[in-house]
Write a protein that holds these residues in place. Structure first.
Motif, short mmCIF file in Angstrom:
data_model
loop_
_atom_site.label_atom_id
_atom_site.label_comp_id
_atom_site.label_asym_id
_atom_site.label_seq_id
_atom_site.Cartn_x
_atom_site.Cartn_y
_atom_site.Cartn_z
N LEU A 264 0.82 -1.20 0.00
CA LEU A 264 0.00 0.00 0.00
C LEU A 264 0.86 1.26 0.00
N GLU A 265 2.08 1.16 0.52
CA GLU A 265 2.99 2.31 0.51
C GLU A 265 3.36 2.74 -0.91
N THR A 266 3.21 1.84 -1.87
CA THR A 266 3.59 2.16 -3.26
C THR A 266 2.45 2.86 -4.01
N LEU A 267 1.29 3.01 -3.38
CA LEU A 267 0.17 3.69 -4.00
C LEU A 267 0.22 5.19 -3.69
N SER A 268 -0.44 5.98 -4.51
CA SER A 268 -0.59 7.40 -4.19
C SER A 268 -1.57 7.52 -3.03
N PRO A 269 -1.58 8.66 -2.32
CA PRO A 269 -2.52 8.81 -1.20
C PRO A 269 -3.97 8.53 -1.58
N THR A 270 -4.42 9.07 -2.71
CA THR A 270 -5.82 8.84 -3.10
C THR A 270 -6.06 7.39 -3.48
N GLU A 271 -5.12 6.77 -4.20
CA GLU A 271 -5.25 5.35 -4.55
C GLU A 271 -5.33 4.50 -3.29
N ARG A 272 -4.53 4.83 -2.30
CA ARG A 272 -4.52 4.05 -1.07
C ARG A 272 -5.86 4.18 -0.34
N ALA A 273 -6.37 5.40 -0.27
CA ALA A 273 -7.66 5.61 0.39
C ALA A 273 -8.77 4.84 -0.32
N VAL A 274 -8.80 4.92 -1.63
CA VAL A 274 -9.84 4.24 -2.41
C VAL A 274 -9.71 2.73 -2.23
N PHE A 275 -8.50 2.20 -2.33
CA PHE A 275 -8.30 0.76 -2.19
C PHE A 275 -8.74 0.28 -0.81
N VAL A 276 -8.30 0.96 0.23
CA VAL A 276 -8.63 0.55 1.59
C VAL A 276 -10.15 0.57 1.81
N LEU A 277 -10.79 1.66 1.41
CA LEU A 277 -12.23 1.78 1.64
C LEU A 277 -13.02 0.76 0.82
N ALA B 31 -16.40 8.46 -3.12
CA ALA B 31 -16.25 9.69 -3.90
C ALA B 31 -16.43 10.91 -3.01
N ALA B 32 -17.40 10.85 -2.10
CA ALA B 32 -17.63 11.97 -1.18
C ALA B 32 -16.46 12.14 -0.22
N ALA B 33 -15.83 11.01 0.15
CA ALA B 33 -14.72 11.06 1.11
C ALA B 33 -13.44 11.60 0.50
N VAL B 34 -13.18 11.29 -0.77
CA VAL B 34 -11.91 11.68 -1.40
C VAL B 34 -12.05 12.86 -2.34
N GLY B 35 -13.27 13.36 -2.51
CA GLY B 35 -13.47 14.53 -3.36
C GLY B 35 -13.36 14.25 -4.84
N LYS B 36 -13.79 13.08 -5.28
CA LYS B 36 -13.77 12.70 -6.69
C LYS B 36 -15.18 12.28 -7.13
N THR B 37 -15.39 12.14 -8.43
CA THR B 37 -16.67 11.63 -8.91
C THR B 37 -16.69 10.11 -8.78
N PRO B 38 -17.87 9.51 -8.67
CA PRO B 38 -17.95 8.05 -8.59
C PRO B 38 -17.27 7.37 -9.77
N GLU C 90 -11.78 -2.17 -1.09
CA GLU C 90 -11.39 -3.58 -1.04
C GLU C 90 -11.39 -4.15 0.37
N VAL C 91 -11.09 -3.33 1.35
CA VAL C 91 -11.01 -3.83 2.72
C VAL C 91 -12.33 -3.65 3.46
N PHE C 92 -12.94 -2.47 3.33
CA PHE C 92 -14.13 -2.17 4.12
C PHE C 92 -15.42 -2.22 3.31
N GLY C 93 -15.32 -2.45 2.00
CA GLY C 93 -16.51 -2.61 1.17
C GLY C 93 -17.39 -1.39 1.07
N VAL C 94 -16.81 -0.20 1.15
CA VAL C 94 -17.58 1.04 1.06
C VAL C 94 -17.99 1.26 -0.39
N GLY C 95 -19.19 1.79 -0.61
CA GLY C 95 -19.70 2.02 -1.96
C GLY C 95 -18.95 3.15 -2.67
N TYR C 96 -19.00 3.12 -3.99
CA TYR C 96 -18.27 4.11 -4.78
C TYR C 96 -18.73 5.54 -4.51
N GLU C 97 -20.02 5.74 -4.36
CA GLU C 97 -20.52 7.10 -4.12
C GLU C 97 -20.03 7.64 -2.78
#
Length: 316
Positions: A133-146, A158-165, A148-155
């Motif tokens: 995970l250290e080799t990912l960018s900050p946003t990639e890491r946040a998206v992956f963790v949320l 998106a609200a958490a990282v400030g991106k579109t779904p 793949e690990v916690f099963g959070v929905g895309y929408e």
């Protein structure tokens, strides 16, 4: 949902049935109910318990200013705040890691044995995956963790990282492909990992070169983290022969009284190593096909504050 900042801490909120509850008390109860989850999210994003605790403190300060009457899903809302605070901190500590002396390893956590039985949780906090995970960018890491690990929905992500779904979906796909190419080829059971670690422990304590060669995979990599405070290899060491000889020769030259104690660290079997009775470091391992392919030795004293008592982790 945006973060509401106009709520007054301590103000009473109307409750169903005409009852009223102090707003601060209600906020505290909701936060504490999800604290272990929030810590796990922050730790997986940051790799540092100290920074995860700071992110949780910032999450709490935001949370107590939220109008709880406008929050339909408190768990999701708290995760969103914790993610934002962790992202901000991740971008800052990235520069700190770049200036770190020698290889950097995640801060090891002593965890309860039942964490090892939760395969998904144990893998997500393992040293091996945390390093990937250290080799990912900050946003990639946040998206992956949320995702793949916690099963959070895309929408929600998106609200958490400030991106579109749609953008989050692309980032998730890219991060998953990156991690899959670098994670262990197959998961091993806790018993298989313990067996490999026990063989390594016997060879380590007896300075048995052949015993080390038998349990180490030919492509094994040893990473040691001293943080410029304790002696450590300045770069990773690759190859069973090099790793085994370095371990045996290092112990022989130092003539130290080394003892090791099995423990569950980051949800996986590990060793607590002591020299003359004092904690010297934590040795975590990555096991594939019954042999050790990764050795992760954390010696930096600043990273050994979470091995005296268990840290509760959860995906729920």
């Amino acid at each position: 949902m945006s973060e509401h900042r106009n709520a007054t801490p301590g103000a009473a909120e109307p409750m169903a049935g005409g009852g009223r509850m102090d707003c601060a008390t209600e906020a505290t109860e909701a936060f504490l109910a999800h604290r272990n989850l929030l810590f796990t999210v922050a730790y997986e994003m940051l790799g540092s318990a100290a920074d995860a605790e700071d992110a949780l403190q910032e999450t709490w300060l935001r949370w107590v200013r939220v109008d709880l009457g406008q929050v339909s899903d408190r768990r999701a809302y708290l995760v969103r705040i914790a993610t934002r605070r962790s992202l901000d901190r991740l971008r800052t500590i990235k520069r700190r890691k770049e200036a770190y002396v020698g290889p950097w390893l995640p801060e090891p956590l002593l965890t309860a044995p039942d964490v090892a039985e939760d395969v998904e949780l144990a893998e997500s906090v393992s040293m091996a995956l945390m390093l990937v995970l250290e080799t990912l960018s900050p946003t990639e890491r946040a998206v992956f963790v949320l995702r793949e690990v916690f099963g959070v929905g895309y929408e929600e992500i998106a609200a958490a990282v400030g991106k579109t779904p749609a953008t989050v979906r692309q980032i998730a796909h890219r991060a998953r492909r990156h991690v899959d190419a670098r994670r262990p080829r197959e998961a091993v059971s806790p018993s298989q990992a313990r067996a490999a670690l026990e063989s390594f422990q016997r060879a380590l304590e007896t300075r048995d070169l052949q015993g080390l060669l038998d349990v180490l995979a030919p492509e094994v990599v040893l990473v040691s983290d001293g943080g410029g405070v304790k002696q450590a290899a300045p770069r990773p060491i690759t190859g069973a022969g090099k790793v085994a000889r370095m371990i045996v020769s290092g112990l022989g030259k130092a003539r130290i009284a080394l003892t090791s104690e099995p423990a569950v660290v980051n949800g996986n079997p590990a060793l607590l190593l002591r020299v003359d009775g004092e904690i010297d470091g934590v040795m975590a391992v990555r096991v594939e096909d019954a042999r050790i392919t990764g050795l992760y030795y954390v010696r930096n004293p600043r990273k050994l504050t979470r091995i005296a008592s268990e840290t509760p982790l959860t995906l729920k």
